[in-house]
Design an enzyme around this catalytic site. Sequence first.
Site, PDB file in Angstrom:
ATOM      1  N   TYR A  34       0.831  -1.199   0.000  1.00  0.00           N
ATOM      2  CA  TYR A  34       0.000   0.000   0.000  1.00  0.00           C
ATOM      3  C   TYR A  34       0.860   1.240   0.000  1.00  0.00           C
ATOM      4  CZ  TYR A  34       0.980   0.894   4.977  1.00  0.00           C
ATOM      5  OH  TYR A  34       1.596   1.176   6.173  1.00  0.00           O
ATOM      6  N   ARG A 101      -8.291 -20.066  -1.530  1.00  0.00           N
ATOM      7  CA  ARG A 101      -7.151 -19.964  -0.625  1.00  0.00           C
ATOM      8  C   ARG A 101      -6.097 -21.016  -0.940  1.00  0.00           C
ATOM      9  NH1 ARG A 101      -4.700 -21.577   4.022  1.00  0.00           N
ATOM     10  NH2 ARG A 101      -4.030 -19.925   5.463  1.00  0.00           N
ATOM     11  N   LYS A 144       6.374  -1.768   1.962  1.00  0.00           N
ATOM     12  CA  LYS A 144       5.171  -1.292   2.649  1.00  0.00           C
ATOM     13  C   LYS A 144       4.048  -2.306   2.460  1.00  0.00           C
ATOM     14  CE  LYS A 144       3.065   3.306   3.378  1.00  0.00           C
ATOM     15  NZ  LYS A 144       3.660   3.595   4.679  1.00  0.00           N
ATOM     16  N   GLU A 176      12.436   2.250  13.652  1.00  0.00           N
ATOM     17  CA  GLU A 176      11.466   3.276  13.265  1.00  0.00           C
ATOM     18  C   GLU A 176      10.280   3.175  14.202  1.00  0.00           C
ATOM     19  OE1 GLU A 176      10.241   2.478   9.258  1.00  0.00           O
ATOM     20  OE2 GLU A 176       9.769   0.377   9.660  1.00  0.00           O
ATOM     21  N   LEU A 200      11.262   1.531   6.680  1.00  0.00           N
ATOM     22  CA  LEU A 200      10.612   1.953   5.449  1.00  0.00           C
ATOM     23  C   LEU A 200      11.298   3.195   4.895  1.00  0.00           C
ATOM     24  CD1 LEU A 200       8.015   1.516   3.621  1.00  0.00           C
ATOM     25  CD2 LEU A 200       7.070   3.439   4.903  1.00  0.00           C
TER      26      LEU A 200
END
Length: 279
Positions: A34, A101, A144, A176, A200
């Site tokens: 994302y 799945r 991310k 972070e 990130l």
Amino acid sequence: MMKTLGYYNGTYDELDRMMVPMNDRVCYFGDGVYDAGPCRNYHIFAIDEHIDRFFNNAALLEIRMPCTKAELKALLQELVQKLDTGDLFVYYQVTRGTGMRDHPFTEGTGNLWVTLKPAAPPQLAEKIRLITVEDTRFYHCNIKTLNLIPSVMASQRAKEKGCQEAVFHRGDRVTECAHSNCHILKDGRLITAPLDNLILPGIARAHLINICEKLGVPVDERPFTVAELMAADEVLVSSSSKFCLSACEVDGKPVGGRAAALLETIQKAVEEEFLTQTE
């Protein structure tokens, strides 16, 4: 005009009316990436940088994008125009696809999601409180991904303690925060963790570094410790939603407050950049 908006593979509506297939791989594996950022006056801030990172993250997980960068940019700019306010938080993700799945990859391109909701620009004068949490995430923190359970749990612990963010550390090294990058000011220098697989590569982080360099503030991209965090002249957290906030407390102990003038100069420059680029 809408107050919120959700988009899924070409269909859009108010968020609370949107539905997605149960067999989207996000439901079983969190299999996707994302990105997100602020929008002011219907202008999405740093959109090209965010889209570049979004596509790079998808490539790292071998997810086939359902559109080009130019098509995504045009779509996002079209969607923000459908809202009844131009001050928004723009979130988008791509999941690997839809299928029964099964752990191996599904065939074909990914599913594109977009959500838009009203969000006022942050107030950078706000002081926030932090806690420290052992970093138990995996070793792909530079991507991310949608696998955010450690960040969710750390954020909940922070909320329960009346704090706004959690600082991750692996042993003595600060990595972070649960949903932001972490930095310190010490002796007139900005110290920030290096880009590796433990943090990130934040867009707000990159803008903060660039602004410090323009202001003549030396930048050290190196690991720093929890002890250095506690002894810092100022503790900063940066994110696309909050830009650059400073902390007044970590684990119940006061921090920062020893470089107020430099902090104000940096935050003012960060805010001015945002306002100028979203006029």
